[in-house]
Design a protein around this motif. Structure first.
Motif, short mmCIF file in Angstrom:
data_model
loop_
_atom_site.label_atom_id
_atom_site.label_comp_id
_atom_site.label_asym_id
_atom_site.label_seq_id
_atom_site.Cartn_x
_atom_site.Cartn_y
_atom_site.Cartn_z
N ILE A 1 0.86 -1.19 0.00
CA ILE A 1 0.00 0.00 0.00
C ILE A 1 0.89 1.24 0.00
N PRO A 2 1.00 1.93 -1.13
CA PRO A 2 1.88 3.10 -1.19
C PRO A 2 1.32 4.28 -0.40
N ALA A 3 2.21 5.11 0.11
CA ALA A 3 1.78 6.30 0.85
C ALA A 3 1.10 7.26 -0.12
N LEU A 4 0.14 8.01 0.38
CA LEU A 4 -0.57 8.98 -0.46
C LEU A 4 0.19 10.29 -0.52
N THR A 5 0.18 10.93 -1.66
CA THR A 5 0.78 12.25 -1.79
C THR A 5 -0.23 13.28 -1.28
N THR A 6 0.22 14.50 -1.09
CA THR A 6 -0.66 15.57 -0.62
C THR A 6 -1.83 15.78 -1.57
N GLU A 7 -1.54 15.73 -2.86
CA GLU A 7 -2.58 15.95 -3.86
C GLU A 7 -3.65 14.86 -3.80
N THR A 8 -3.20 13.60 -3.65
CA THR A 8 -4.15 12.50 -3.60
C THR A 8 -4.97 12.54 -2.31
N ARG A 9 -4.33 12.92 -1.21
CA ARG A 9 -5.06 13.08 0.05
C ARG A 9 -6.20 14.09 -0.12
#
Length: 290
Positions: free
Chosen positions: A207-215
């Motif tokens: 499960i990759p970490a989410l970027t700010t944009e995706t959050r």
């Protein structure tokens, strides 16, 4: 000749890469120039309505370069199954709908109907919120993944055990080994943007970490789900109140009982709207927690 063919293929590829179907070829007037109307051929931010060819002398290498550049541009936007510079796609979550039409021959039945429909709305909203990725492993994100199981589309958690193995890993073990490939295909076909690793017995997924944009995209999605829930609750209130008013109009109940029941329905609405807002706030806090 062949150069003209490669030019056309390049233009078709650009159109396809940018999701464009309508284009037109114009007679060549200037060699070595490839112009797309008055717009940038590699701009993925603005729809292209026509592709104007002003050269018939684009060699194969140049054509292939154009295709690769167009695809790269599209990849930066993101899309189903990944893209977006490493971000996973934001999965579209369909919230189950509740019939908001309240009916009843008496106040007790109407009130019970309102409570049941509002409770179901909260349940559906909570389920949809749970399906939103947070950047940390959660079995709930697979609730909407449908696996073809003996000819029927079946939710993944009903055909496999989903377990959190670590802070970034989930394992999926089908109840029947023969369905392993079907489960893998279902995950790949979903909009989760995750890559399953199949070792022949168990599927493991990082499960990759989410970027700010995706959050931010997921927060927006959570707010949209919450708004849908509140709209449904208000529609239930409206039809419930209408049903009560009809009883009053038909002289089944008096004005005082009608007023009291309408107040009770409003209190139920307020309480459930607050629950939806709390669900949304909790999901937003979870998403913003790094």
């Amino acid at each position: 000749g062949s150069s003209r063919m490669w030019t056309k293929l390049a233009l078709i590829a650009i159109a396809a890469a940018m999701g464009q179907e309508t284009f037109a070829f114009v007679a060549p007037t200037n060699l070595h120039n490839l112009v797309v109307g008055s717009r940038n051929a590699l701009s993925a931010s603005t729809p292209v309505n026509s592709l104007m060819l002003r050269t018939a002398n684009v060699d194969r290498c140049r054509a292939e370069s154009i295709v690769m550049m167009a695809k790269a541009k599209k990849g930066k936007k993101g899309g189903k199954g990944g893209g977006g510079g490493g971000d996973a796609a934001v999965e579209e979550i369909v919230v189950k709908k509740v019939d908001t039409d309240v009916k009843g021959a008496d106040v007790k039945t109407i009130t019970k109907n309102v409570k049941e429909k509002m409770s179901k709305t909260i349940e559906n909203t909570r389920e949809a919120m749970g399906a939103i990725r947070t950047g940390r492993p959660s079995p709930n994100i697979f609730d909407k993944v449908m696996v073809e199981y003996y000819g029927a589309e079946t939710p993944l958690p009903q055909v496999a055990t989903v377990q959190v193995q670590s802070a970034s890993m989930i394992s999926i073990e089908p109840y029947e080994a023969s369905t392993l490939k079907d489960v893998e295909r279902a995950i790949l076909a979903s909009d989760l943007g995750l890559t399953p690793n199949n070792d022949g017995a168990i599927i493991r997924i990082n499960i990759p970490a989410l970027t700010t944009e995706t959050r931010q995209q997921y927060v927006k999605q959570a707010k949209s789900i919450a708004e849908d829930g509140k709209v449904a609750l208000r529609n239930i209130r409206r039809t419930g109140v209408d049903a009560v008013k009809k009883l009053e109009k038909d002289s089944v109940i008096g004005e005082d009982e009608s007023k009291g029941t309408q107040d009770d329905i409003q209190k139920l609405t307020d309480a459930n709207v607050k629950t939806v807002e709390e669900l949304c706030a909790a999901k937003e806090k979870e998403l913003n927690k790094v």
